[in-house]
Enzyme design. Structure first.
Site, PDB file in Angstrom:
ATOM      1  N   LYS A  17      -0.746 -19.994 -43.819  1.00 31.80           N
ATOM      2  CA  LYS A  17      -0.639 -19.753 -42.379  1.00 31.80           C
ATOM      3  C   LYS A  17      -0.732 -21.067 -41.606  1.00 31.80           C
ATOM      4  O   LYS A  17      -1.652 -21.848 -41.816  1.00 31.80           O
ATOM      5  CB  LYS A  17      -1.754 -18.809 -41.928  1.00 31.80           C
ATOM      6  CG  LYS A  17      -1.842 -18.607 -40.413  1.00 31.80           C
ATOM      7  CD  LYS A  17      -3.118 -17.905 -40.025  1.00 31.80           C
ATOM      8  CE  LYS A  17      -3.380 -17.922 -38.541  1.00 31.80           C
ATOM      9  NZ  LYS A  17      -3.552 -19.283 -37.971  1.00 31.80           N
ATOM     10  N   LEU A  58      -7.523 -14.914 -40.797  1.00 28.38           N
ATOM     11  CA  LEU A  58      -7.855 -16.263 -40.357  1.00 28.38           C
ATOM     12  C   LEU A  58      -7.729 -16.325 -38.841  1.00 28.38           C
ATOM     13  O   LEU A  58      -6.874 -15.662 -38.250  1.00 28.38           O
ATOM     14  CB  LEU A  58      -6.921 -17.301 -40.991  1.00 28.38           C
ATOM     15  CG  LEU A  58      -6.968 -17.473 -42.510  1.00 28.38           C
ATOM     16  CD1 LEU A  58      -5.912 -18.476 -42.958  1.00 28.38           C
ATOM     17  CD2 LEU A  58      -8.347 -17.926 -42.968  1.00 28.38           C
ATOM     18  N   ASP A  59      -8.566 -17.134 -38.207  1.00 27.25           N
ATOM     19  CA  ASP A  59      -8.487 -17.332 -36.761  1.00 27.25           C
ATOM     20  C   ASP A  59      -7.127 -17.894 -36.372  1.00 27.25           C
ATOM     21  O   ASP A  59      -6.435 -18.528 -37.177  1.00 27.25           O
ATOM     22  CB  ASP A  59      -9.555 -18.337 -36.301  1.00 27.25           C
ATOM     23  CG  ASP A  59     -10.963 -17.801 -36.443  1.00 27.25           C
ATOM     24  OD1 ASP A  59     -11.129 -16.589 -36.589  1.00 27.25           O
ATOM     25  OD2 ASP A  59     -11.892 -18.625 -36.407  1.00 27.25           O
ATOM     26  N   TYR A  60      -6.793 -17.708 -35.117  1.00 28.73           N
ATOM     27  CA  TYR A  60      -5.580 -18.279 -34.540  1.00 28.73           C
ATOM     28  C   TYR A  60      -5.492 -19.780 -34.814  1.00 28.73           C
ATOM     29  O   TYR A  60      -4.446 -20.306 -35.197  1.00 28.73           O
ATOM     30  CB  TYR A  60      -5.580 -18.014 -33.039  1.00 28.73           C
ATOM     31  CG  TYR A  60      -4.535 -18.758 -32.236  1.00 28.73           C
ATOM     32  CD1 TYR A  60      -3.216 -18.307 -32.196  1.00 28.73           C
ATOM     33  CD2 TYR A  60      -4.867 -19.892 -31.506  1.00 28.73           C
ATOM     34  CE1 TYR A  60      -2.255 -18.980 -31.446  1.00 28.73           C
ATOM     35  CE2 TYR A  60      -3.923 -20.570 -30.757  1.00 28.73           C
ATOM     36  CZ  TYR A  60      -2.610 -20.109 -30.729  1.00 28.73           C
ATOM     37  OH  TYR A  60      -1.661 -20.782 -30.002  1.00 28.73           O
ATOM     38  N   THR A  62      -7.068 -21.574 -37.153  1.00 33.91           N
ATOM     39  CA  THR A  62      -7.275 -21.965 -38.542  1.00 33.91           C
ATOM     40  C   THR A  62      -6.006 -21.804 -39.353  1.00 33.91           C
ATOM     41  O   THR A  62      -5.303 -20.800 -39.229  1.00 33.91           O
ATOM     42  CB  THR A  62      -8.395 -21.112 -39.176  1.00 33.91           C
ATOM     43  OG1 THR A  62      -9.571 -21.205 -38.368  1.00 33.91           O
ATOM     44  CG2 THR A  62      -8.708 -21.571 -40.584  1.00 33.91           C
TER      45      THR A  62
END
Length: 272
Positions: A17, A58-60, A62
């Site tokens: 990502k 996962l965070d935006y 990360t």
């Protein structure tokens, strides 16, 4: 910015990502999502003809390895491993300042910041009995220092992070609670750290010990290969090698150990 596929089978899809990308969105006009890049726009919905199951998130901000199940049964198998903490996740990060230890266990509970309780956007570590954190849950992160240096002449440390638990924003909150916020973390630096082009947290390796399909997926390190970082960074001292796959795995072996002779150890908890 595309989404790289790292592994694919009938049951699972593992992707790399990019940073500053959502996983999915109910807004049909939002195109900056992992879902939009790899599947049908509605594939994150249970009503989709071919739904994807995000067993890991996962965070935006990360980047890195993220596992997605293609079937409900595969999601169940992977989900049980995450629930029982049998998976191993390793993150590469760059934090502000030079840490004064080699390895640390960060054991602050993590809860909702009461100032943003209505949105649950920001979390907070319970660093003392007087903490105002809401709905706290036990959280545990291990940190291993890898290299000290300077980013735009300011001290930073490259670290290996291993979350033992999986709370919302756990790594970001725990790093901030030790006094070393992640480089580029706008939220947990109290909106001060806005100059870097990204937040420097990357999920580098995921080990998923499935009986029929064991996975150990790893990406190359993403920071020093990016000129926007490397041109502004000057190394001071390499504490342990990590930039190749073999060296990174060796660092993972160190952080997996309960104790290793010769390393300066620190525990962060409410008893400090």
């Amino acid at each position: 910015m595309g989404v790289e596929k790292l592994y694919e089978s009938d049951s699972f899809l593992v992707v790399n990502k990019p940073f500053d990308m959502y996983i999915n969105s109910d807004d049909e006009n939002e195109k900056n999502t992992v879902t939009q890049h790899i599947a049908l726009p509605d594939s994150h919905l249970s009503t989709s003809a071919n739904p994807l199951h995000f067993v890991q998130r996962l965070d935006y901000s990360t980047s890195g390895v993220m596992c997605i199940a293609k079937t409900k049964s595969a999601a169940g198998r992977a989900g049980k491993l995450f629930e029982r903490r049998l998976t191993r996740k390793y993150y590469l990060g760059v934090v502000r300042g030079h840490v004064k230890f080699d390895v640390a266990d960060i054991e602050f509970d993590v809860g909702v910041d009461p100032l943003t309780a209505s949105s649950s956007h920001r979390m907070v570590a319970k660093t003392s009995s007087a903490s105002s954190a809401l709905e706290t849950r036990a959280a545990h992160t291990r940190l291993l220092a890898l290299e000290t240096g300077h980013y735009q002449r300011e001290p930073v440390t490259v670290v290996l992070l291993k979350p033992i638990t999986g709370r919302r924003h756990q790594l970001r909150v725990h790093c901030a609670a030790t006094g070393h916020t992640l480089l580029g973390d706008y939220t947990y630096s109290d909106t001060v750290d806005s100059a870097p082009h990204r937040m420097f947290l990357h999920a580098t390796r995921l080990v998923l010990p499935l009986e029929s399909e064991p996975l150990d997926i790893q990406t190359p390190e993403p920071f020093f290969s990016d000129e926007r970082f490397s041109s502004k960074y000057k190394s001071e001292k390499v504490l342990r090698k990590y930039r190749t796959k073999e060296d990174f795995n060796a660092a993972c072996d160190i952080i997996d150990k309960t104790y290793e002779i010769g390393l300066k150890y620190r525990v962060f908890n409410c008893n400090d």
